[in-house]
Write an enzyme that holds these catalytic residues in place. Sequence first.
Site, PDB file in Angstrom:
ATOM      1  N   ASP A 264       0.872  -1.171   0.000  1.00 33.98           N
ATOM      2  CA  ASP A 264       0.000   0.000   0.000  1.00 33.98           C
ATOM      3  C   ASP A 264       0.910   1.222   0.000  1.00 33.98           C
ATOM      4  O   ASP A 264       1.673   1.439   0.940  1.00 33.98           O
ATOM      5  CB  ASP A 264      -0.909   0.010   1.237  1.00 33.98           C
TER       6      ASP A 264
HETATM    7  C1  GLC Z   1      -3.778   4.685  -0.160  1.00 32.88           C
HETATM    8  C2  GLC Z   1      -4.727   3.698   0.465  1.00 32.88           C
HETATM    9  C3  GLC Z   1      -5.061   2.515  -0.399  1.00 32.88           C
HETATM   10  C4  GLC Z   1      -5.096   2.940  -1.862  1.00 32.88           C
HETATM   11  C5  GLC Z   1      -3.676   3.348  -2.243  1.00 32.88           C
HETATM   12  C6  GLC Z   1      -3.573   3.792  -3.706  1.00 32.88           C
HETATM   13  O1  GLC Z   1      -2.780   5.041   0.764  1.00 32.88           O
HETATM   14  O2  GLC Z   1      -4.353   3.189   1.754  1.00 32.88           O
HETATM   15  O3  GLC Z   1      -6.321   1.990   0.048  1.00 32.88           O
HETATM   16  O4  GLC Z   1      -5.529   1.858  -2.665  1.00 32.88           O
HETATM   17  O5  GLC Z   1      -3.153   4.355  -1.395  1.00 32.88           O
HETATM   18  O6  GLC Z   1      -4.277   4.983  -3.881  1.00 32.88           O
END
Ligand code: GLC
Length: 722
Positions: A264
């Site tokens: 993430d």
């Molecule tokens: C964010 C979120 C995640 C998301 C990712 C890409 O930090 O935690 O849920 O899919 O970044 O945007």
Amino acid sequence: MDIDALLKQMTLDEKIDQLMQLAAFLFDGASHEGEITGPLSDLGISSQTIHNSGSVLGGSGAAEIKRIQEAHLTTNRLNIPLLIMADIIHGYKTIFPHNLALSCSFDPELVEETARIAAKEAAVSGIHVTFAPMVDLVRDPRWGRVMESTGEDPYLNSELARAFVRGFQGQDIQTSKDSVAACVKHFAAYGAIEAGRDYNTVNMSERELREVYLPGYKAALDENAQMVMTAFNTIDGKPCSGNKALMRNLLRDEWGFNGVVISDWGSIRELIPHGVAENEKEAAALAIEAGVDIEMMTSTYVSHLKELIKEGTIEESRIDESVRRILKLKQTLGLFENPYRFLDEDKAKDVIFSEEHRLVARRAAEESIVLLENDGILPINKGDDVGLIGPFAESQDLLGPWSWIGDKNDVETLAMGIKKVFSKPISISSIQSVHAIEQEELVSAIEVAKKVDTVILALGESSDMSGEGGSRSKIDLPEIQLELLKKIHEVNNNIVVVLINGRPLDLTHVTPFAKAIVEAWFPGSSGGTAIARILSGDKNPSAKLTMSFPDTVGQIPVYYNHHNTGRPLDHNNPHNRYVSKFIDGPNMPRYPFGYGLSYSSFEYSELELSQSVLRDSKTLYVSVKVKNTKERSGDEIVQLYTRDHVGEVVRPLKELKAFKKIHLESEESKTVTFAVTEEMLRYTHSDLTCYTDPGEFTVFVGTSSANTIEASFKYQIESEEK
Ligand code: GLC
């Protein structure tokens, strides 16, 4: 495409670059002629790495994505296409109610339908993978991201996780038209962060993790979700992105998941501030060993894996297995044959935000709106003089914090909806801010309140008070909104409060002044009309809460499937001091899991079991009669819970095991029958094995977790029968 043959042609640099994902703006803006400026230079990334990277985050619109893919294919030596990934959480351009709202419909088919539409709109725009469903189980409304979850129950969480994956991927991701691959997140237990404070520590036993928090992820993977995203938090002292026990031993070895795992955002580099990696090189080593295939938005892999291999810290085979998974996903999605998959700029014009999709968005909102209080003031007679007041009277901020492509200017506001549904003109007094009220706004609001029969007071949270990074230590409405409510009440006590928000709120200072409270959540693109149809009675509300509303923030965590403790509070003897209770407030939440009112009224009776003993290979049938005792037809979500009275470990007082939504005309009765099997009663024992102990069970059926009728049965293992 012969993946192994392709892998053999790739240089080590090309293989490592496949493991990197950058945001689309770095591609589309970055010159492919080698001049890399801005964020890329901060990341220390060469233009060669851009040409070789394996996937892109984001990219809005078919034209931009087509441009990025075309540019990439002209520069990538082996013509390996990019995977295009994005956050399509509850809609692409047509935005549906967010997941916590949608879950209150208790309608997996509806959830699947919304995901199907989201997939169609995303796929035609060139998206290949969505970072959804988010299935983090939640018990703490201080966390901003509860709005993305499907609530506090493991069974409902699992059923809806499956529905989302079916909707996104279709019956078969390889052959389903207009589908996107699902990436279930955030693995694991991100929703259990201490104090509901985002990115915080998670502390729990492995047994609790498996019993309560893991079922949603497992259900999504059993439904063939193609990817997993790691969570920011630690589990048992180890951040998920570097947690080999969780990511390799459990996810890959025990569950057999051989798909792509993506970090993430910067969660690999965050192993450094977590304090388990000295530097980026150590972070890269931990993550690749844990089995994280793609590094999103940081560059520890491209900066250090080559050196880690050369010095023998990491085997090149680790890189090969990650690259193979990524190439396999591209093959599954048919990208080697057609790198643009379902991208179609012309078709997009007809598919995206179509009337048909917006009607589904309206229906989804209607099925998600929960009636919390009603003394009879609702439904509002269309002939009444109605005033619409408050910060959400004409606000377009109805999409919530994860609506990315969704455009607020497309939103049907509450005022628009009410004008459409209520034939008689309404008086409107808008407040521009959720946090402040101008004197002239207050004067206008009071004037409107004085002259109308009924006031619809539209209050709530702005979307930036919810979602990622939106944790709140207090969960009341903003102070000025509570002041406004009181002032309106002084001149007109016929008040219907409509809430626009992303989390359970502390409504202590709202309920005394409202004759009705309608929880509308962030209702999405067609939310205004949906709310208006509920207020007018054109739609009879049927939704039920999937996350408890605390009586006060001090109760948190408060959830329905709790344990009894050794000193349970005896409600018949509430003054006993030495029991599990608060001396300054109730144990029970203000509104429990499964609660929601209707304009009908449903009476439960004649609960019958097919037998008093369930044997392990048999099925116990539970039937109950449900009658609509009001003159208005309506839908009722009949819920079935069980209790296992004695376990090898303590067991919850109630566990949701089944639910059915039925329609009843006025005075109509139906008998609803559920099948209960031994498999449904299994739980995780202290040795982490999952099975059912023989013994006493109670089955509860009712209109909410706190309002049921019950009967008992025994479970016996046939071989042990006396
Ligand atoms: C964010 C979120 C995640 C998301 C990712 C890409 O930090 O935690 O849920 O899919 O970044 O945007």
